[in-house]
Design a protein around this motif. Structure first.
Motif, PDB file in Angstrom:
ATOM      1  N   SER A 225      21.516  15.639  46.099  1.00 43.45           N
ATOM      2  CA  SER A 225      21.051  15.381  47.466  1.00 43.45           C
ATOM      3  C   SER A 225      20.256  14.079  47.444  1.00 43.45           C
ATOM      4  CB  SER A 225      20.179  16.525  47.974  1.00 43.45           C
ATOM      5  OG  SER A 225      20.946  17.683  48.207  1.00 43.45           O
TER       6      SER A 225
ATOM      7  N   ARG B  43      11.630  20.961  51.666  1.00 40.74           N
ATOM      8  CA  ARG B  43      12.010  19.969  50.659  1.00 40.74           C
ATOM      9  C   ARG B  43      10.838  19.028  50.389  1.00 40.74           C
ATOM     10  NH1 ARG B  43      17.408  18.426  53.890  1.00 40.74           N
ATOM     11  NH2 ARG B  43      15.825  18.682  55.530  1.00 40.74           N
TER      12      ARG B  43
ATOM     13  N   ALA C 284      18.684  21.482  46.656  1.00 43.55           N
ATOM     14  CA  ALA C 284      17.608  20.572  46.266  1.00 43.55           C
ATOM     15  C   ALA C 284      16.355  20.843  47.100  1.00 43.55           C
ATOM     16  CB  ALA C 284      18.051  19.123  46.427  1.00 43.55           C
TER      17      ALA C 284
ATOM     18  N   PHE D 128      10.826  16.736  55.572  1.00 49.07           N
ATOM     19  CA  PHE D 128      10.392  16.858  54.184  1.00 49.07           C
ATOM     20  C   PHE D 128       8.864  16.884  54.150  1.00 49.07           C
ATOM     21  CE2 PHE D 128      14.373  14.539  54.144  1.00 49.07           C
ATOM     22  CZ  PHE D 128      15.078  15.052  53.064  1.00 49.07           C
TER      23      PHE D 128
ATOM     24  N   LEU E 284       9.333  15.678  48.369  1.00 49.73           N
ATOM     25  CA  LEU E 284       9.572  14.402  47.690  1.00 49.73           C
ATOM     26  C   LEU E 284       8.373  14.050  46.819  1.00 49.73           C
ATOM     27  CD1 LEU E 284      10.805  12.395  50.835  1.00 49.73           C
ATOM     28  CD2 LEU E 284      12.228  13.620  49.180  1.00 49.73           C
TER      29      LEU E 284
ATOM     30  N   PHE F 284      12.424  16.753  44.856  1.00 50.99           N
ATOM     31  CA  PHE F 284      13.115  15.466  44.705  1.00 50.99           C
ATOM     32  C   PHE F 284      12.274  14.531  43.842  1.00 50.99           C
ATOM     33  CE2 PHE F 284      15.227  17.227  48.244  1.00 50.99           C
ATOM     34  CZ  PHE F 284      16.360  16.500  48.566  1.00 50.99           C
TER      35      PHE F 284
ATOM     36  N   GLY G 185      17.592  16.512  43.247  1.00 50.97           N
ATOM     37  CA  GLY G 185      17.065  15.843  44.427  1.00 50.97           C
ATOM     38  C   GLY G 185      16.675  14.425  44.062  1.00 50.97           C
TER      39      GLY G 185
ATOM     40  N   MET H  19      12.352  21.169  39.095  1.00 52.11           N
ATOM     41  CA  MET H  19      13.737  21.246  39.574  1.00 52.11           C
ATOM     42  C   MET H  19      14.488  22.377  38.880  1.00 52.11           C
ATOM     43  SD  MET H  19      15.217  17.398  39.966  1.00 52.11           S
ATOM     44  CE  MET H  19      14.542  16.186  41.077  1.00 52.11           C
TER      45      MET H  19
ATOM     46  N   LYS I 176      15.422  10.585  45.438  1.00 51.48           N
ATOM     47  CA  LYS I 176      14.978   9.576  46.401  1.00 51.48           C
ATOM     48  C   LYS I 176      15.121   8.219  45.726  1.00 51.48           C
ATOM     49  CE  LYS I 176      11.105   7.596  48.848  1.00 51.48           C
ATOM     50  NZ  LYS I 176       9.640   7.486  48.898  1.00 51.48           N
TER      51      LYS I 176
ATOM     52  N   ASN J 211      15.415  24.427  42.075  1.00 53.74           N
ATOM     53  CA  ASN J 211      16.600  23.807  42.691  1.00 53.74           C
ATOM     54  C   ASN J 211      17.898  24.525  42.339  1.00 53.74           C
ATOM     55  OD1 ASN J 211      14.669  21.966  43.475  1.00 53.74           O
ATOM     56  ND2 ASN J 211      15.849  20.154  42.921  1.00 53.74           N
TER      57      ASN J 211
ATOM     58  N   ARG K 149      22.527  16.831  52.984  1.00 52.02           N
ATOM     59  CA  ARG K 149      22.345  16.300  51.635  1.00 52.02           C
ATOM     60  C   ARG K 149      22.027  14.816  51.630  1.00 52.02           C
ATOM     61  NH1 ARG K 149      27.972  18.252  49.172  1.00 52.02           N
ATOM     62  NH2 ARG K 149      28.549  17.535  51.268  1.00 52.02           N
TER      63      ARG K 149
END
Length: 400
Positions: free
Chosen positions: A293, A180, A210, A129, A182, A213, A242, A202, A244, A206, A322
């Motif tokens: 995800s 990806r 994803a 990521f 974050l 995130f 996405g 997103m 976290k 997305n 995912r």
């Protein structure tokens, strides 16, 4: 059905296989020092003062604490660390740990460095990521002012739009490179602005999976509802969510801010309540895996074991893209390396940046690790156990 390998966080041989005896002893010495938090915090404060005065303390900090929690000062200097982790099945996330700037030129410089981490993630197989904090690319006082719907000057309006443009540009680049991305969580008094930006990104990027995130800090009482609302929007708007998950990093600041404003404490009243909310969020994400995800950012063994169990119970491959487990570099190696050896996706957050600039990050790591009852106590106990185990191993015969 193929039998999946069992794992235990008590397998210290696996947990510390990536560290030599010398490196493990160095880590032990640091965690011993963290049993005296006043001493460590005073040392960091003096280091910051020394930097301000132009004193040569960089080498001291680098040797004592920097290399425990940071990968290096540049992307290039982090590459050997990334390769070392990947040899044991653990991927990395480059985290340029600079935040809290106000000058436009400095905010742009941070955004440009984050662009370089996205480009690195595209070509470097050791990276799973890219990541960034909005506080690195935007004036947080301005974001708070916007969230509170205060009147802005024309200059502030333009500054806000430039910050949003920087944010969206990073998301655009991640999508173009299929990296990806974050977006880390921040304080609640400007988090709603971030949430809106992330939701917009997103909805754009997305559609097939994803890419972008958002972070959900589960120590907040309203966060489980916010997570469910986010999933509802993803379904309604036809994109992948996405997520976290973290417990949260700003508890004292959040409570002090609420008290100052005469508002209800936004944080769960007990650690147990936070743990329960976190684990409920894990279950919700796995139950909605067709749409969600997940990156689970946790140093809690209970939560990590639960997520591993959920992956198996749902009949998912342990390498399903995912679902990722995540811990910070320099911490919780028994969790990271045992999960990775068992076939799960694991990443370490690998902070980097000029030593002077990452002192705030190092201070937070010291805070959460310090004291007899802190993270350092358990880390130290397991390091000592592993050193004793290694010492008890029979010596290989030498050839004369």
């Amino acid at each position: 059905m193929e039998k999946k390998p069992a794992f235990s966080f008590d397998n210290l041989e696996t947990a510390f296989a990536h560290l030599s005896d010398k490196a493990l002893k160095k880590t032990r010495n640091l965690f011993r020092l963290m049993h005296y938090p006043v001493l460590v915090k005073t040392g960091l404060w003096l280091s910051k003062l020394a930097f301000t005065l132009g004193m040569p303390v960089k080498g001291f900090i680098k040797k004592i604490v920097f290399h425990q929690f940071c990968g290096g000062e540049t992307i290039a200097s982090c590459r050997p660390v990334m390769a070392s982790l990947d040899r044991f099945g653990v991927k990395s996330v480059l985290d340029y740990s600079i935040e809290g700037k106000k000058e436009e030129a400095k905010l742009m410089a941070v955004a440009e460095e984050i662009e370089r981490t996205i480009a690195e993630a595209e070509k470097n197989a050791h990276l799973a990521f890219a990541v960034f904090k909005v506080s690195g690319i935007a004036d947080t006082e301005l974001l708070q002012k916007v969230q509170e719907q205060k009147q802005l000057s024309e200059a502030e309006k333009q500054s806000f739009l430039r910050a949003r443009d920087r944010f969206m540009s990073l998301c655009d680049q991640a999508a173009q490179r299929k990296v990806r991305l974050l977006v880390d969580g921040e304080e609640s008094w400007f988090q709603e602005i971030i949430d809106q930006w992330v939701q917009d990104a997103m909805r754009t990027h997305n559609k097939e999976g994803a890419i972008v995130f958002n972070t959900f800090q589960m120590y907040r009482k309203d966060m489980l509802r916010r997570l469910k609302d986010a999933r509802h929007d993803a379904v309604a708007q036809g994109y992948f969510l996405g997520v976290k998950l973290v417990r949260g990093a700003y508890m004292e600041k959040e409570r002090a801010n609420a008290e100052h404003r005469g508002e209800e404490d936004p944080i769960h009243p007990t650690k147990q309540a936070t743990d329960e909310a976190y684990n409920e969020a894990l279950k919700f994400c796995i139950d909605n895996k067709q749409r969600v995800s997940l990156v689970s950012g946790s140093h809690n063994e209970w939560s990590n074991a639960l997520l591993a169990e959920l992956v198996d119970l749902h009949g998912l491959s342990r390498s399903d893209e995912r679902i990722y487990f995540s811990q910070l570099y320099g911490m919780s190696d028994p969790i990271s390396f045992n999960l990775a050896k068992a076939g799960f996706n694991v990443v370490k957050y690998l902070p980097y940046g000029p030593i002077k600039e990452v002192l705030p990050y190092l201070s937070r790591r010291v805070d959460e690790n310090s004291g007899i009852s802190g993270q350092a106590s358990k880390e130290l106990q397991r390091i000592n156990q592993e050193l004793r185990r290694r010492k008890s191993l029979p010596k290989l015969p030498t050839i004369a």
